[in-house]
Design an enzyme around this catalytic site. Structure first.
Site, PDB file in Angstrom:
ATOM      1  N   CYS A 115     -23.277   9.516  52.916  1.00 39.78           N
ATOM      2  CA  CYS A 115     -23.296  10.950  53.234  1.00 39.78           C
ATOM      3  C   CYS A 115     -24.544  11.654  52.698  1.00 39.78           C
ATOM      4  CB  CYS A 115     -22.036  11.628  52.708  1.00 39.78           C
ATOM      5  SG  CYS A 115     -20.536  10.996  53.469  1.00 39.78           S
ATOM      6  N   HIS A 252     -23.867  19.320  52.788  1.00 33.92           N
ATOM      7  CA  HIS A 252     -23.151  18.258  53.508  1.00 33.92           C
ATOM      8  C   HIS A 252     -21.750  18.784  53.782  1.00 33.92           C
ATOM      9  CE1 HIS A 252     -21.126  14.671  54.595  1.00 33.92           C
ATOM     10  NE2 HIS A 252     -20.568  14.447  53.413  1.00 33.92           N
ATOM     11  N   ASN A 282     -16.127  15.560  58.510  1.00 34.86           N
ATOM     12  CA  ASN A 282     -17.212  14.932  57.762  1.00 34.86           C
ATOM     13  C   ASN A 282     -17.914  13.910  58.658  1.00 34.86           C
ATOM     14  OD1 ASN A 282     -18.842  13.451  56.047  1.00 34.86           O
ATOM     15  ND2 ASN A 282     -17.319  13.287  54.414  1.00 34.86           N
TER      16      ASN A 282
HETATM   17  C1  LIG Z   1      -8.771  13.927  50.173  1.00 41.15           C
HETATM   18  C2  LIG Z   1      -8.314  15.262  49.607  1.00 41.15           C
HETATM   19  C3  LIG Z   1      -8.383  16.326  50.697  1.00 41.15           C
HETATM   20  C4  LIG Z   1      -6.877  15.141  49.137  1.00 41.15           C
HETATM   21  O1  LIG Z   1      -6.442  16.374  48.609  1.00 41.15           O
HETATM   22  P1  LIG Z   1      -5.704  16.429  47.204  1.00 41.15           P
HETATM   23  O2  LIG Z   1      -5.350  17.826  46.974  1.00 41.15           O
HETATM   24  O3  LIG Z   1      -6.631  15.768  46.227  1.00 41.15           O
HETATM   25  O4  LIG Z   1      -4.439  15.580  47.488  1.00 41.15           O
HETATM   26  P2  LIG Z   1      -3.918  14.292  46.707  1.00 41.15           P
HETATM   27  O5  LIG Z   1      -4.813  13.130  46.991  1.00 41.15           O
HETATM   28  O6  LIG Z   1      -3.689  14.664  45.279  1.00 41.15           O
HETATM   29  O7  LIG Z   1      -2.569  14.076  47.446  1.00 41.15           O
HETATM   30  C5  LIG Z   1      -1.538  15.049  47.400  1.00 41.15           C
HETATM   31  C6  LIG Z   1      -0.436  14.589  48.318  1.00 41.15           C
HETATM   32  O8  LIG Z   1      -0.846  14.805  49.673  1.00 41.15           O
HETATM   33  C7  LIG Z   1      -0.616  13.611  50.392  1.00 41.15           C
HETATM   34  N1  LIG Z   1      -1.576  13.511  51.486  1.00 41.15           N
HETATM   35  C8  LIG Z   1      -2.779  12.899  51.476  1.00 41.15           C
HETATM   36  N2  LIG Z   1      -3.343  13.004  52.689  1.00 41.15           N
HETATM   37  C9  LIG Z   1      -2.485  13.699  53.457  1.00 41.15           C
HETATM   38  C10 LIG Z   1      -2.503  14.136  54.792  1.00 41.15           C
HETATM   39  N3  LIG Z   1      -3.543  13.872  55.619  1.00 41.15           N
HETATM   40  N4  LIG Z   1      -1.467  14.850  55.257  1.00 41.15           N
HETATM   41  C11 LIG Z   1      -0.419  15.143  54.474  1.00 41.15           C
HETATM   42  N5  LIG Z   1      -0.335  14.744  53.194  1.00 41.15           N
HETATM   43  C12 LIG Z   1      -1.363  14.045  52.691  1.00 41.15           C
HETATM   44  C13 LIG Z   1      -0.764  12.512  49.390  1.00 41.15           C
HETATM   45  O9  LIG Z   1      -0.125  11.344  49.847  1.00 41.15           O
HETATM   46  C14 LIG Z   1      -0.083  13.127  48.199  1.00 41.15           C
HETATM   47  O10 LIG Z   1       1.299  12.979  48.350  1.00 41.15           O
HETATM   48  P3  LIG Z   1       2.206  12.563  47.096  1.00 41.15           P
HETATM   49  O11 LIG Z   1       2.034  13.684  46.111  1.00 41.15           O
HETATM   50  O12 LIG Z   1       3.570  12.506  47.710  1.00 41.15           O
HETATM   51  O13 LIG Z   1       1.675  11.264  46.619  1.00 41.15           O
HETATM   52  C15 LIG Z   1      -9.189  15.688  48.394  1.00 41.15           C
HETATM   53  O14 LIG Z   1      -8.999  14.811  47.325  1.00 41.15           O
HETATM   54  C16 LIG Z   1     -10.639  15.725  48.727  1.00 41.15           C
HETATM   55  O15 LIG Z   1     -11.083  16.601  49.428  1.00 41.15           O
HETATM   56  N6  LIG Z   1     -11.447  14.777  48.180  1.00 41.15           N
HETATM   57  C17 LIG Z   1     -12.810  14.669  48.493  1.00 41.15           C
HETATM   58  C18 LIG Z   1     -12.909  13.873  49.702  1.00 41.15           C
HETATM   59  C19 LIG Z   1     -14.230  13.924  50.375  1.00 41.15           C
HETATM   60  O16 LIG Z   1     -14.589  14.918  50.945  1.00 41.15           O
HETATM   61  N7  LIG Z   1     -14.956  12.826  50.322  1.00 41.15           N
HETATM   62  C20 LIG Z   1     -16.132  12.626  51.015  1.00 41.15           C
HETATM   63  C21 LIG Z   1     -17.283  12.956  50.143  1.00 41.15           C
HETATM   64  S1  LIG Z   1     -18.711  12.468  51.008  1.00 41.15           S
END
Ligand SMILES: CC(C)(COP(=O)(O)OP(=O)(O)OC[C@H]1O[C@@H](n2cnc3c(N)ncnc32)[C@H](O)[C@@H]1OP(=O)(O)O)[C@@H](O)C(=O)NCCC(=O)NCCS
Length: 325
Positions: A115, A252, A282
Protein backbone atom coordinates in the site's frame (compact mmCIF):
# COMPACT_ATOMS: atom_id res chain seq x y z
CA UNK A 1 20.25 28.55 -6.61
CA UNK A 2 18.75 26.86 -9.65
CA UNK A 3 17.72 23.20 -9.12
CA UNK A 4 15.86 20.57 -11.16
CA UNK A 5 12.66 19.39 -9.48
CA UNK A 6 10.39 16.48 -10.42
CA UNK A 7 7.05 18.07 -11.19
CA UNK A 8 3.72 16.28 -11.42
CA UNK A 9 2.44 17.52 -14.79
CA UNK A 10 -0.47 15.12 -15.30
CA UNK A 11 -2.79 12.96 -13.22
CA UNK A 12 -5.19 10.22 -14.33
CA UNK A 13 -7.08 7.31 -12.85
CA UNK A 14 -9.30 4.40 -13.77
CA UNK A 15 -11.81 2.25 -11.89
CA UNK A 16 -13.23 -0.92 -13.44
CA UNK A 17 -16.95 -0.81 -14.25
CA UNK A 18 -18.34 -3.43 -11.88
CA UNK A 19 -19.32 -2.06 -8.46
CA UNK A 20 -19.67 -4.39 -5.48
CA UNK A 21 -21.70 -2.85 -2.64
CA UNK A 22 -21.59 -3.73 1.04
CA UNK A 23 -25.02 -5.30 0.62
CA UNK A 24 -23.62 -7.51 -2.16
CA UNK A 25 -20.93 -8.74 0.27
CA UNK A 26 -23.46 -9.36 3.03
CA UNK A 27 -24.86 -12.10 0.77
CA UNK A 28 -21.58 -14.06 0.82
CA UNK A 29 -20.19 -13.38 4.34
CA UNK A 30 -21.76 -12.55 7.70
CA UNK A 31 -21.49 -8.77 7.56
CA UNK A 32 -23.66 -5.70 7.02
CA UNK A 33 -23.61 -2.32 5.32
CA UNK A 34 -23.87 -0.68 8.77
CA UNK A 35 -20.86 -2.56 10.22
CA UNK A 36 -18.63 -1.85 7.22
CA UNK A 37 -19.53 1.85 7.05
CA UNK A 38 -19.14 2.36 10.79
CA UNK A 39 -15.77 0.59 11.10
CA UNK A 40 -14.20 1.62 7.78
CA UNK A 41 -16.21 4.30 5.95
CA UNK A 42 -16.34 2.01 2.89
CA UNK A 43 -19.61 1.91 0.91
CA UNK A 44 -18.52 0.13 -2.27
CA UNK A 45 -15.54 -1.19 -4.18
CA UNK A 46 -14.84 -1.85 -7.87
CA UNK A 47 -13.94 -5.24 -9.30
CA UNK A 48 -12.03 -5.94 -12.51
CA UNK A 49 -13.46 -8.34 -15.09
CA UNK A 50 -11.90 -11.82 -15.22
CA UNK A 51 -10.27 -10.92 -18.56
CA UNK A 52 -8.96 -7.55 -17.32
CA UNK A 53 -5.49 -7.84 -15.76
CA UNK A 54 -3.79 -5.16 -13.64
CA UNK A 55 -1.85 -3.89 -16.69
CA UNK A 56 -5.16 -2.95 -18.39
CA UNK A 57 -6.15 -0.76 -15.44
CA UNK A 58 -2.64 0.71 -15.29
CA UNK A 59 -2.57 1.46 -19.02
CA UNK A 60 -5.92 3.28 -18.95
CA UNK A 61 -4.88 5.40 -15.96
CA UNK A 62 -1.55 6.17 -17.67
CA UNK A 63 -3.29 7.20 -20.92
CA UNK A 64 -5.51 9.61 -18.99
CA UNK A 65 -2.52 11.08 -17.11
CA UNK A 66 -0.61 11.57 -20.38
CA UNK A 67 -3.59 13.39 -21.93
CA UNK A 68 -3.78 15.58 -18.81
CA UNK A 69 -0.07 16.41 -19.16
CA UNK A 70 -0.38 17.04 -22.91
CA UNK A 71 2.14 14.26 -23.58
CA UNK A 72 2.14 11.41 -26.07
CA UNK A 73 3.14 7.80 -25.21
CA UNK A 74 6.03 8.21 -27.70
CA UNK A 75 7.62 10.71 -25.27
CA UNK A 76 7.64 8.38 -22.23
CA UNK A 77 11.15 7.37 -21.13
CA UNK A 78 10.49 5.86 -17.68
CA UNK A 79 7.62 3.71 -16.39
CA UNK A 80 7.47 2.71 -12.72
CA UNK A 81 4.47 0.61 -11.71
CA UNK A 82 3.73 0.13 -8.02
CA UNK A 83 1.75 -3.07 -7.68
CA UNK A 84 1.38 -6.05 -5.41
CA UNK A 85 -0.93 -7.82 -7.89
CA UNK A 86 1.15 -8.08 -11.10
CA UNK A 87 -0.32 -9.76 -14.19
CA UNK A 88 2.43 -12.38 -13.96
CA UNK A 89 5.35 -13.20 -11.68
CA UNK A 90 7.43 -11.75 -14.51
CA UNK A 91 7.81 -9.74 -16.71
CA UNK A 92 7.20 -6.58 -14.75
CA UNK A 93 3.73 -5.11 -15.22
CA UNK A 94 5.56 -1.91 -16.26
CA UNK A 95 6.92 -3.68 -19.37
CA UNK A 96 3.42 -4.88 -20.28
CA UNK A 97 2.07 -1.34 -19.81
CA UNK A 98 4.89 -0.06 -22.04
CA UNK A 99 3.75 -2.41 -24.83
CA UNK A 100 0.06 -1.60 -24.38
CA UNK A 101 0.73 2.16 -24.42
CA UNK A 102 2.99 1.86 -27.46
CA UNK A 103 5.80 3.63 -25.60
CA UNK A 104 9.26 3.36 -27.18
CA UNK A 105 12.21 1.45 -25.69
CA UNK A 106 12.67 3.01 -22.27
CA UNK A 107 13.26 2.19 -18.59
CA UNK A 108 10.40 0.12 -17.12
CA UNK A 109 10.15 -1.80 -13.86
CA UNK A 110 7.85 -2.49 -10.91
CA UNK A 111 8.12 -1.41 -7.29
CA UNK A 112 6.69 -3.61 -4.55
CA UNK A 113 5.94 -1.85 -1.28
CA UNK A 114 2.27 -2.88 -1.10
CA UNK A 115 0.00 0.00 0.00
CA UNK A 116 3.01 2.33 0.34
CA UNK A 117 4.02 1.48 -3.22
CA UNK A 118 2.93 4.74 -4.83
CA UNK A 119 4.95 6.91 -2.44
CA UNK A 120 7.97 4.63 -2.94
CA UNK A 121 7.54 4.67 -6.75
CA UNK A 122 7.24 8.46 -6.83
CA UNK A 123 10.48 8.80 -4.87
CA UNK A 124 12.22 6.40 -7.29
CA UNK A 125 11.00 8.41 -10.29
CA UNK A 126 12.10 11.60 -8.52
CA UNK A 127 15.64 10.16 -8.42
CA UNK A 128 15.64 9.57 -12.20
CA UNK A 129 13.98 12.86 -13.17
CA UNK A 130 15.83 15.21 -10.82
CA UNK A 131 19.19 13.70 -11.89
CA UNK A 132 18.42 14.12 -15.57
CA UNK A 133 17.93 10.42 -16.40
CA UNK A 134 14.26 10.78 -17.43
CA UNK A 135 12.27 13.61 -19.03
CA UNK A 136 8.79 12.10 -19.14
CA UNK A 137 8.13 9.55 -16.41
CA UNK A 138 4.97 7.62 -15.66
CA UNK A 139 4.43 6.67 -12.03
CA UNK A 140 1.53 4.25 -11.81
CA UNK A 141 -0.22 2.56 -8.89
CA UNK A 142 -2.37 -0.32 -10.14
CA UNK A 143 -3.97 -3.13 -8.17
CA UNK A 144 -6.50 -5.90 -8.33
CA UNK A 145 -6.71 -6.63 -4.63
CA UNK A 146 -9.93 -8.61 -5.12
CA UNK A 147 -7.74 -11.39 -6.61
CA UNK A 148 -6.05 -11.83 -3.21
CA UNK A 149 -9.19 -12.06 -1.09
CA UNK A 150 -10.32 -15.08 0.88
CA UNK A 151 -14.05 -14.62 0.20
CA UNK A 152 -14.90 -16.58 3.37
CA UNK A 153 -12.96 -14.15 5.62
CA UNK A 154 -15.24 -11.24 6.56
CA UNK A 155 -12.43 -9.46 8.42
CA UNK A 156 -10.54 -8.78 5.17
CA UNK A 157 -12.72 -9.29 2.07
CA UNK A 158 -14.86 -6.22 2.80
CA UNK A 159 -11.86 -3.88 2.89
CA UNK A 160 -10.27 -4.02 -0.56
CA UNK A 161 -10.98 -3.19 -4.21
CA UNK A 162 -9.44 -2.78 -7.68
CA UNK A 163 -8.27 0.37 -9.46
CA UNK A 164 -5.38 2.36 -10.89
CA UNK A 165 -3.98 5.87 -10.89
CA UNK A 166 -1.02 7.56 -12.52
CA UNK A 167 1.16 10.68 -12.41
CA UNK A 168 3.25 12.06 -15.26
CA UNK A 169 6.47 13.43 -13.78
CA UNK A 170 8.72 15.84 -15.69
CA UNK A 171 11.74 18.03 -14.82
CA UNK A 172 11.11 21.68 -13.99
CA UNK A 173 13.70 24.26 -13.06
CA UNK A 174 13.24 25.72 -9.59
CA UNK A 175 15.01 28.19 -7.32
CA UNK A 176 15.65 25.72 -4.50
CA UNK A 177 12.83 27.15 -2.39
CA UNK A 178 9.54 25.70 -1.14
CA UNK A 179 7.76 27.79 -3.80
CA UNK A 180 9.22 25.52 -6.53
CA UNK A 181 6.86 23.25 -8.45
CA UNK A 182 7.72 19.59 -7.82
CA UNK A 183 8.84 17.14 -5.18
CA UNK A 184 10.22 18.94 -2.11
CA UNK A 185 10.85 16.08 0.30
CA UNK A 186 9.86 12.58 1.34
CA UNK A 187 10.31 10.05 4.13
CA UNK A 188 10.24 6.28 3.50
CA UNK A 189 10.28 3.55 6.15
CA UNK A 190 10.11 -0.24 6.54
CA UNK A 191 9.95 -2.42 9.65
CA UNK A 192 10.47 -6.03 8.56
CA UNK A 193 9.87 -7.36 12.09
CA UNK A 194 6.15 -6.78 11.42
CA UNK A 195 5.73 -8.86 8.25
CA UNK A 196 3.30 -11.17 10.06
CA UNK A 197 0.71 -8.43 10.67
CA UNK A 198 -0.26 -8.04 7.02
CA UNK A 199 0.80 -10.47 4.30
CA UNK A 200 -0.33 -12.84 1.55
CA UNK A 201 0.10 -16.52 2.45
CA UNK A 202 1.47 -17.58 -0.92
CA UNK A 203 4.25 -16.88 -3.40
CA UNK A 204 6.39 -18.47 -6.12
CA UNK A 205 9.28 -19.49 -3.84
CA UNK A 206 7.22 -20.64 -0.84
CA UNK A 207 3.88 -22.25 -1.65
CA UNK A 208 3.93 -21.93 -5.43
CA UNK A 209 0.46 -20.37 -5.21
CA UNK A 210 -0.87 -16.81 -5.31
CA UNK A 211 -2.24 -17.01 -1.76
CA UNK A 212 -4.72 -14.94 0.21
CA UNK A 213 -4.38 -11.72 2.16
CA UNK A 214 -4.13 -12.14 5.94
CA UNK A 215 -4.21 -9.30 8.45
CA UNK A 216 -4.18 -8.62 12.16
CA UNK A 217 -6.46 -5.61 11.62
CA UNK A 218 -6.34 -4.21 15.16
CA UNK A 219 -2.55 -4.17 15.31
CA UNK A 220 -2.16 -2.76 11.81
CA UNK A 221 -4.56 0.00 12.79
CA UNK A 222 -2.51 0.97 15.85
CA UNK A 223 0.80 1.06 13.95
CA UNK A 224 -0.75 2.94 11.03
CA UNK A 225 -1.77 6.02 12.97
CA UNK A 226 1.57 6.41 14.81
CA UNK A 227 3.79 5.56 11.83
CA UNK A 228 2.00 7.74 9.29
CA UNK A 229 1.97 10.74 11.63
CA UNK A 230 5.73 10.37 12.11
CA UNK A 231 6.38 10.09 8.36
CA UNK A 232 4.28 13.18 7.61
CA UNK A 233 6.29 15.21 10.10
CA UNK A 234 9.59 13.87 8.71
CA UNK A 235 8.61 14.54 5.07
CA UNK A 236 7.57 18.10 5.96
CA UNK A 237 10.90 18.63 7.76
CA UNK A 238 12.83 17.39 4.71
CA UNK A 239 10.77 19.65 2.46
CA UNK A 240 11.29 22.67 4.71
CA UNK A 241 7.57 23.23 5.22
CA UNK A 242 5.39 23.02 8.31
CA UNK A 243 2.42 20.67 8.61
CA UNK A 244 -0.11 23.57 8.85
CA UNK A 245 1.28 25.06 5.62
CA UNK A 246 0.14 22.02 3.63
CA UNK A 247 -2.91 22.78 1.46
CA UNK A 248 -4.08 19.20 0.92
CA UNK A 249 -3.39 15.86 2.57
CA UNK A 250 -3.92 12.98 0.14
CA UNK A 251 -3.69 9.85 2.29
CA UNK A 252 -3.64 6.22 1.27
CA UNK A 253 -7.33 5.32 1.28
CA UNK A 254 -7.42 2.25 3.55
CA UNK A 255 -9.94 3.15 6.15
CA UNK A 256 -11.71 6.33 7.23
CA UNK A 257 -10.84 5.68 10.87
CA UNK A 258 -7.10 5.55 10.10
CA UNK A 259 -7.39 8.75 8.04
CA UNK A 260 -9.21 10.44 10.93
CA UNK A 261 -6.81 9.01 13.54
CA UNK A 262 -3.82 10.51 11.73
CA UNK A 263 -5.63 13.80 11.29
CA UNK A 264 -6.51 13.98 14.99
CA UNK A 265 -2.96 13.10 16.05
CA UNK A 266 -1.47 15.91 13.96
CA UNK A 267 -4.34 18.35 14.52
CA UNK A 268 -5.09 18.53 10.79
CA UNK A 269 -7.99 20.58 9.51
CA UNK A 270 -10.51 17.94 8.31
CA UNK A 271 -11.39 20.14 5.34
CA UNK A 272 -7.86 19.68 4.01
CA UNK A 273 -7.94 15.88 4.02
CA UNK A 274 -9.03 14.16 0.79
CA UNK A 275 -11.07 11.01 1.37
CA UNK A 276 -12.42 8.77 -1.38
CA UNK A 277 -12.29 5.46 0.49
CA UNK A 278 -16.10 5.24 0.60
CA UNK A 279 -16.18 4.97 -3.21
CA UNK A 280 -13.46 2.39 -3.93
CA UNK A 281 -12.26 0.84 -0.63
CA UNK A 282 -8.56 0.04 -0.19
CA UNK A 283 -6.94 -0.19 -3.63
CA UNK A 284 -3.43 -0.45 -2.15
CA UNK A 285 -0.84 1.38 -4.33
CA UNK A 286 -3.58 2.84 -6.54
CA UNK A 287 -5.43 4.72 -3.85
CA UNK A 288 -3.31 7.89 -3.61
CA UNK A 289 -3.47 8.82 -7.32
CA UNK A 290 -7.17 7.85 -7.37
CA UNK A 291 -7.86 10.27 -4.51
CA UNK A 292 -5.64 12.98 -6.01
CA UNK A 293 -7.40 12.72 -9.37
CA UNK A 294 -10.85 12.89 -7.75
CA UNK A 295 -9.90 16.06 -5.86
CA UNK A 296 -8.50 17.69 -9.00
CA UNK A 297 -11.62 16.79 -10.98
CA UNK A 298 -13.96 18.25 -8.34
CA UNK A 299 -11.91 21.46 -8.25
CA UNK A 300 -10.45 21.20 -4.76
CA UNK A 301 -6.77 20.64 -5.64
CA UNK A 302 -5.34 23.35 -7.88
CA UNK A 303 -2.00 24.08 -9.52
CA UNK A 304 0.44 25.60 -7.03
CA UNK A 305 -1.07 23.86 -4.01
CA UNK A 306 1.25 22.20 -1.48
CA UNK A 307 0.32 18.50 -1.33
CA UNK A 308 1.24 15.85 1.22
CA UNK A 309 0.89 12.18 0.25
CA UNK A 310 1.08 9.47 2.91
CA UNK A 311 0.66 5.71 3.12
CA UNK A 312 1.26 2.57 5.14
CA UNK A 313 1.00 -1.07 4.20
CA UNK A 314 2.42 -4.59 4.35
CA UNK A 315 6.06 -4.89 5.36
CA UNK A 316 5.26 -2.93 7.35
CA UNK A 317 6.21 -0.12 5.02
CA UNK A 318 5.15 3.49 5.26
CA UNK A 319 6.07 6.91 3.97
CA UNK A 320 5.07 10.41 2.99
CA UNK A 321 5.96 12.88 0.25
CA UNK A 322 5.52 16.65 0.08
CA UNK A 323 5.31 18.34 -3.34
CA UNK A 324 4.03 21.53 -4.89
CA UNK A 325 1.54 20.70 -7.65
C1 LIG B 1 -10.33 -4.42 10.15
C2 LIG B 1 -10.99 -3.45 11.12
C3 LIG B 1 -11.99 -2.58 10.36
C4 LIG B 1 -11.73 -4.23 12.18
O1 LIG B 1 -12.35 -3.34 13.08
P1 LIG B 1 -12.19 -3.55 14.65
O2 LIG B 1 -12.98 -2.50 15.29
O3 LIG B 1 -10.72 -3.58 14.91
O4 LIG B 1 -12.86 -4.93 14.85
P2 LIG B 1 -12.24 -6.24 15.51
O5 LIG B 1 -11.19 -6.82 14.61
O6 LIG B 1 -11.85 -5.92 16.92
O7 LIG B 1 -13.49 -7.16 15.48
C5 LIG B 1 -14.66 -6.83 16.21
C6 LIG B 1 -15.72 -7.85 15.86
O8 LIG B 1 -16.21 -7.57 14.54
C7 LIG B 1 -16.19 -8.77 13.80
N1 LIG B 1 -16.01 -8.47 12.39
C8 LIG B 1 -14.85 -8.39 11.70
N2 LIG B 1 -15.11 -8.12 10.41
C9 LIG B 1 -16.44 -8.01 10.30
C10 LIG B 1 -17.32 -7.73 9.24
N3 LIG B 1 -16.86 -7.51 7.98
N4 LIG B 1 -18.63 -7.67 9.47
C11 LIG B 1 -19.13 -7.87 10.70
N5 LIG B 1 -18.35 -8.16 11.76
C12 LIG B 1 -17.03 -8.21 11.56
C13 LIG B 1 -15.06 -9.56 14.37
O9 LIG B 1 -15.21 -10.93 14.06
C14 LIG B 1 -15.23 -9.28 15.84
O10 LIG B 1 -16.24 -10.10 16.34
P3 LIG B 1 -16.06 -10.81 17.77
O11 LIG B 1 -15.96 -9.68 18.75
O12 LIG B 1 -17.33 -11.59 17.88
O13 LIG B 1 -14.83 -11.63 17.67
C15 LIG B 1 -9.93 -2.55 11.82
O14 LIG B 1 -9.12 -3.31 12.65
C16 LIG B 1 -9.07 -1.82 10.85
O15 LIG B 1 -9.52 -0.90 10.21
N6 LIG B 1 -7.77 -2.19 10.74
C17 LIG B 1 -6.89 -1.63 9.80
C18 LIG B 1 -7.07 -2.37 8.56
C19 LIG B 1 -6.48 -1.72 7.37
O16 LIG B 1 -6.97 -0.73 6.90
N7 LIG B 1 -5.42 -2.30 6.85
C20 LIG B 1 -4.83 -1.94 5.65
C21 LIG B 1 -3.70 -1.01 5.92
S1 LIG B 1 -2.89 -0.79 4.40
Amino acid sequence: MSVIRSAVTGVGSYLPEQIVTNDDLSKIVDTSDEWIIERTGIRQRHKARDDQPTSDLATEAARRALVDAGRDPSEVDLIVVATTTPDMTFPATASIVQRKLGAPTCIAFDVQAVCSGFVYALSVADGFVARGHAKCALVIGAEEMTRLMDWTDRTTCVLFGDGAGAFVVEPREGQGTTADQGVLGFALRSDGTKTDLLYVDGGPSSTGTVGHLRMAGNQVFRHAVVNIAEAITAACDKAGVSVPEVDWFVPHQANQRIIKGVGDRLGLDEEKVISTVSMHANTSAASIPLAMDAAIQDGRIKRGDLILLEAMGGGLTWGACAFRF
